[in-house]
Motif scaffolding. Structure first.
Motif, PDB file in Angstrom:
ATOM      1  N   PHE A   1       0.867  -1.175   0.000  1.00 21.30           N
ATOM      2  CA  PHE A   1       0.000   0.000   0.000  1.00 21.30           C
ATOM      3  C   PHE A   1       0.908   1.231   0.000  1.00 21.30           C
ATOM      4  O   PHE A   1       1.694   1.423   0.929  1.00 21.30           O
ATOM      5  CB  PHE A   1      -0.901   0.018   1.232  1.00 21.30           C
ATOM      6  N   ILE A   2       0.805   2.050  -1.033  1.00 23.65           N
ATOM      7  CA  ILE A   2       1.699   3.199  -1.186  1.00 23.65           C
ATOM      8  C   ILE A   2       0.921   4.490  -0.987  1.00 23.65           C
ATOM      9  O   ILE A   2      -0.025   4.790  -1.725  1.00 23.65           O
ATOM     10  CB  ILE A   2       2.371   3.200  -2.573  1.00 23.65           C
ATOM     11  N   GLY A   3       1.312   5.256   0.039  1.00 25.44           N
ATOM     12  CA  GLY A   3       0.766   6.591   0.256  1.00 25.44           C
ATOM     13  C   GLY A   3      -0.744   6.639   0.298  1.00 25.44           C
ATOM     14  O   GLY A   3      -1.396   5.970   1.097  1.00 25.44           O
ATOM     15  N   ALA A   4      -1.321   7.456  -0.573  1.00 19.65           N
ATOM     16  CA  ALA A   4      -2.757   7.725  -0.569  1.00 19.65           C
ATOM     17  C   ALA A   4      -3.600   6.516  -0.972  1.00 19.65           C
ATOM     18  O   ALA A   4      -4.819   6.573  -0.917  1.00 19.65           O
ATOM     19  CB  ALA A   4      -3.074   8.901  -1.497  1.00 19.65           C
ATOM     20  N   GLU A   5      -2.967   5.407  -1.381  1.00 25.56           N
ATOM     21  CA  GLU A   5      -3.738   4.186  -1.615  1.00 25.56           C
ATOM     22  C   GLU A   5      -4.383   3.704  -0.315  1.00 25.56           C
ATOM     23  O   GLU A   5      -5.347   2.956  -0.337  1.00 25.56           O
ATOM     24  CB  GLU A   5      -2.825   3.088  -2.174  1.00 25.56           C
ATOM     25  N   SER A   6      -3.826   4.142   0.801  1.00 26.05           N
ATOM     26  CA  SER A   6      -4.421   3.879   2.102  1.00 26.05           C
ATOM     27  C   SER A   6      -4.859   5.204   2.709  1.00 26.05           C
ATOM     28  O   SER A   6      -4.045   6.119   2.855  1.00 26.05           O
ATOM     29  CB  SER A   6      -3.401   3.202   3.042  1.00 26.05           C
ATOM     30  N   ARG A   7      -6.135   5.319   3.052  1.00 28.08           N
ATOM     31  CA  ARG A   7      -6.642   6.568   3.618  1.00 28.08           C
ATOM     32  C   ARG A   7      -5.906   6.941   4.897  1.00 28.08           C
ATOM     33  O   ARG A   7      -5.646   8.110   5.165  1.00 28.08           O
ATOM     34  CB  ARG A   7      -8.142   6.429   3.914  1.00 28.08           C
ATOM     35  N   LEU A   8      -5.530   5.935   5.690  1.00 26.92           N
ATOM     36  CA  LEU A   8      -4.882   6.194   6.968  1.00 26.92           C
ATOM     37  C   LEU A   8      -3.563   6.931   6.796  1.00 26.92           C
ATOM     38  O   LEU A   8      -3.229   7.818   7.576  1.00 26.92           O
ATOM     39  CB  LEU A   8      -4.647   4.863   7.702  1.00 26.92           C
ATOM     40  N   PHE A   9      -2.796   6.576   5.750  1.00 28.43           N
ATOM     41  CA  PHE A   9      -1.461   7.136   5.598  1.00 28.43           C
ATOM     42  C   PHE A   9      -1.343   8.110   4.432  1.00 28.43           C
ATOM     43  O   PHE A   9      -0.256   8.356   3.928  1.00 28.43           O
ATOM     44  CB  PHE A   9      -0.443   5.998   5.441  1.00 28.43           C
ATOM     45  N   SER A  10      -2.468   8.662   4.003  1.00 31.88           N
ATOM     46  CA  SER A  10      -2.432   9.588   2.868  1.00 31.88           C
ATOM     47  C   SER A  10      -1.694  10.875   3.205  1.00 31.88           C
ATOM     48  O   SER A  10      -1.054  11.473   2.339  1.00 31.88           O
ATOM     49  CB  SER A  10      -3.858   9.898   2.406  1.00 31.88           C
ATOM     50  N   LEU A  11      -1.765  11.331   4.449  1.00 26.31           N
ATOM     51  CA  LEU A  11      -1.098  12.577   4.832  1.00 26.31           C
ATOM     52  C   LEU A  11       0.384  12.371   5.102  1.00 26.31           C
ATOM     53  O   LEU A  11       1.215  13.213   4.759  1.00 26.31           O
ATOM     54  CB  LEU A  11      -1.778  13.187   6.069  1.00 26.31           C
ATOM     55  N   SER A  12       0.721  11.249   5.735  1.00 27.01           N
ATOM     56  CA  SER A  12       2.128  11.026   6.078  1.00 27.01           C
ATOM     57  C   SER A  12       2.927  10.522   4.886  1.00 27.01           C
ATOM     58  O   SER A  12       4.157  10.516   4.919  1.00 27.01           O
ATOM     59  CB  SER A  12       2.238  10.018   7.232  1.00 27.01           C
ATOM     60  N   GLY A  13       2.259  10.126   3.810  1.00 29.38           N
ATOM     61  CA  GLY A  13       2.984   9.641   2.637  1.00 29.38           C
ATOM     62  C   GLY A  13       3.796   8.403   2.953  1.00 29.38           C
ATOM     63  O   GLY A  13       4.987   8.349   2.653  1.00 29.38           O
ATOM     64  N   SER A  14       3.172   7.419   3.555  1.00 30.77           N
ATOM     65  CA  SER A  14       3.883   6.227   4.011  1.00 30.77           C
ATOM     66  C   SER A  14       3.462   4.999   3.200  1.00 30.77           C
ATOM     67  O   SER A  14       2.420   4.990   2.557  1.00 30.77           O
ATOM     68  CB  SER A  14       3.578   5.975   5.496  1.00 30.77           C
ATOM     69  N   SER A  15       4.298   3.974   3.262  1.00 29.55           N
ATOM     70  CA  SER A  15       4.001   2.719   2.581  1.00 29.55           C
ATOM     71  C   SER A  15       3.938   1.581   3.581  1.00 29.55           C
ATOM     72  O   SER A  15       4.695   1.557   4.556  1.00 29.55           O
ATOM     73  CB  SER A  15       5.072   2.406   1.528  1.00 29.55           C
ATOM     74  N   VAL A  16       3.042   0.652   3.319  1.00 23.84           N
ATOM     75  CA  VAL A  16       2.911  -0.558   4.133  1.00 23.84           C
ATOM     76  C   VAL A  16       3.139  -1.762   3.231  1.00 23.84           C
ATOM     77  O   VAL A  16       2.558  -1.858   2.145  1.00 23.84           O
ATOM     78  CB  VAL A  16       1.515  -0.653   4.780  1.00 23.84           C
ATOM     79  N   ILE A  17       4.003  -2.658   3.679  1.00 22.32           N
ATOM     80  CA  ILE A  17       4.242  -3.920   2.982  1.00 22.32           C
ATOM     81  C   ILE A  17       3.819  -5.024   3.944  1.00 22.32           C
ATOM     82  O   ILE A  17       4.330  -5.104   5.061  1.00 22.32           O
ATOM     83  CB  ILE A  17       5.726  -4.082   2.596  1.00 22.32           C
ATOM     84  N   ALA A  18       2.869  -5.856   3.551  1.00 21.33           N
ATOM     85  CA  ALA A  18       2.312  -6.850   4.474  1.00 21.33           C
ATOM     86  C   ALA A  18       2.044  -8.152   3.742  1.00 21.33           C
ATOM     87  O   ALA A  18       1.683  -8.154   2.565  1.00 21.33           O
ATOM     88  CB  ALA A  18       1.021  -6.326   5.100  1.00 21.33           C
TER      89      ALA A  18
END
Length: 345
Positions: A285-302
C-alpha cells in the motif's frame, strides 16, 4: 489517475525513470537532469534528459517539488515501478539467519511473533507490524457478582489462568440466586470449552431440553458468554515494534510525526492489515492508496502467514516512508511470513 501501462514508455523514458526512482529511493532527494547526465549511464545530454523528464511528469509519474529542482517519483510512479520494473533481491544469508533466530524451537508463539517483528523492523529500518491470531479463550470458571438492578460483574477465569472482568447488563428482575445458578451451569457443563464451543453446547442443550434452566438463568448464561465472544472477535492483537527507526535519517520530520500519530490509531491500522489477509502474496500500500497514511505519505508492505491446513491466521509486515528499498524489503517480508507459517503449521 490510473497507472499508465509500462508499454507506453519507450526505452529512453524507462531508463530515465528507473534512474530517478533509484536515486530518490537512495537519497530521499529529487534527482536532476545534470546529475543523471554526469552519471553517464544514460548516454544522454542534460537537455534530452530534461525533455524526457517533462514527458514523464505529464504522465503523472514524476513531480517537481520546486520550479528549479529535480524530479522525484509520484505515488503513481512508485506503484508502476514496484509492479512492473523492480528487480527484487532475495534476503541474504545473514538476513534469513536473523529472521529464523527469533523462531527457535520451543519459543512460544507470542514471543516468536514479538521477536520476529523486532528483527524485521531492524533489518528494514522501518516499524515492524504483526497481527496476532485471535486467541481462543478456554473457560475454566465463571462467576457473577450482582452490582445493582440490571447490572453485574462477570469474572471469567481461563484455562491458562488468565482472569478477565466485564460489566454486563442483565434482564430486569434478575436475582442473585439466578446469577449463581447461571455460574454453576457454566462451570459444570461448559468448563474446558472455548467460547464458540460453549455457545454451541448451550444452544444444543436448550434445544434438547437438557439445560434445565429457567428463562432468567438462561439469559444470564447467554449474556455471560456473549460479552467475551463479541469482545474477543472485535479486538485482534496488533504488535508494533521499532517506531524509532522511522526517525533515523528522516528527510521530512513533519511527515514522520504524522506517521507516528497514525500508528496510534490501532483500529484503522488493523483494518488496513486485514486487507492483506485475503491476499495470496505480499500486498503493498503506497501513500494515498491507504486513507490512513495519505497525509504522512507512508508505505505498508504486508503478507499473510498461515496455520494448519493453509488457513490464514495473521499478517506480518512493515511500515515506513514511501522511499522504502522495495526491492529488498518486499522479499524480506515475504520470507518472514513463510517462516512464521512453518512455525505455526
Amino acid at each position: 489517475m490510473q497507472t499508465p501501462p509500462l508499454a507506453e514508455l519507450n526505452d529512453r523514458a524507462r531508463d530515465v525513470f528507473r534512474q530517478i526512482v533509484d536515486g530518490y529511493l537512495a537519497s530521499g532527494q529529487p534527482v536532476g537532469s545534470r546529475t543523471l547526465s554526469k552519471l553517464g549511464a544514460l548516454g544522454l545530454s542534460p537537455a534530452s534528459i530534461r525533455n524526457t523528464m517533462q514527458d514523464l511528469e505529464e504522465l503523472g509519474l514524476l513531480a517537481a517539488p520546486h520550479t528549479s529542482a529535480g524530479r522525484l517519483p509520484t505515488e503513481l510512479g512508485l506503484r508502476m515501478f514496484v509492479d512492473g520494473m523492480m528487480h527484487a533481491h532475495q534476503p541474504t544469508l545473514d538476513e534469513r539467519t536473523a529472521i529464523d533466530g527469533g523462531l527457535a524451537p520451543g519459543t512460544s508463539l507470542e514471543d516468536a511473533l514479538s521477536r520476529t517483528t523486532a528483527v524485521l523492523s531492524g533489518l528494514s529500518h522501518c516499524a515492524g507490524l504483526v497481527l496476532v491470531p485471535r486467541r481462543e479463550f478456554t473457560i475454566r470458571q465463571i462467576s457473577f457478582v450482582p452490582l445493582s438492578p440490571g447490572r453485574a460483574l462477570a469474572v471469567l477465569v481461563g484455562a491458562d489462568g488468565s482472569v478477565e472482568n466485564r460489566l454486563v447488563d442483565m434482564p430486569p428482575g434478575m436475582v442473585p440466586t439466578q446469577l449463581e445458578a447461571a455460574a454453576n451451569y457454566i462451570n459444570a457443563r461448559l468448563s474446558g470449552l472455548t467460547l464458540p464451543e460453549a455457545a454451541a453446547r448451550l444452544a444444543q442443550e436448550i434445544e434438547t431440553d437438557q439445560a434445565a434452566l429457567d428463562v432468567m438463568t438462561r439469559a444470564a448464561v447467554e449474556t455471560g458468554l456473549a460479552v467475551w465472544s463479541s469482545d474477543g472477535a472485535a479486538r485482534p492483537v496488533l504488535i508494533v515494534r521499532g517506531q524509532a527507526n522511522l526517525v533515523e535519517d528522516a528527510v521530512d520530520l513533519e511527515r514522520v510525526r504524522q506517521l507516528l500519530d497514525d500508528l496510534e490509531d490501532k483500529a484503522e491500522l488493523i483494518r488496513l492489515l486485514e486487507l492483506a489477509r485475503g491476499a495470496e502474496a505480499t500486498r503493498i500500500f503506497i501513500g494515498a492508496e491507504s486513507r490512513l497514511f495519505s497525509l504522512s505519505g507512508s508505505s505498508v508492505i504486508a503478507a499473510p502467514y498461515r496455520g494448519a491446513g493453509g488457513q490464514v491466521i495473521g499478517v506480518v509486515g512493515v511500515i515506513g516512508p514511501t522511499r522504502l528499498n522495495y526491492a529488498r524489503v518486499i522479499p524480506m517480508v515475504d520470507y518472514t511470513a513463510q517462516t512464521l507459517s512453518r512455525l505455526v503449521s
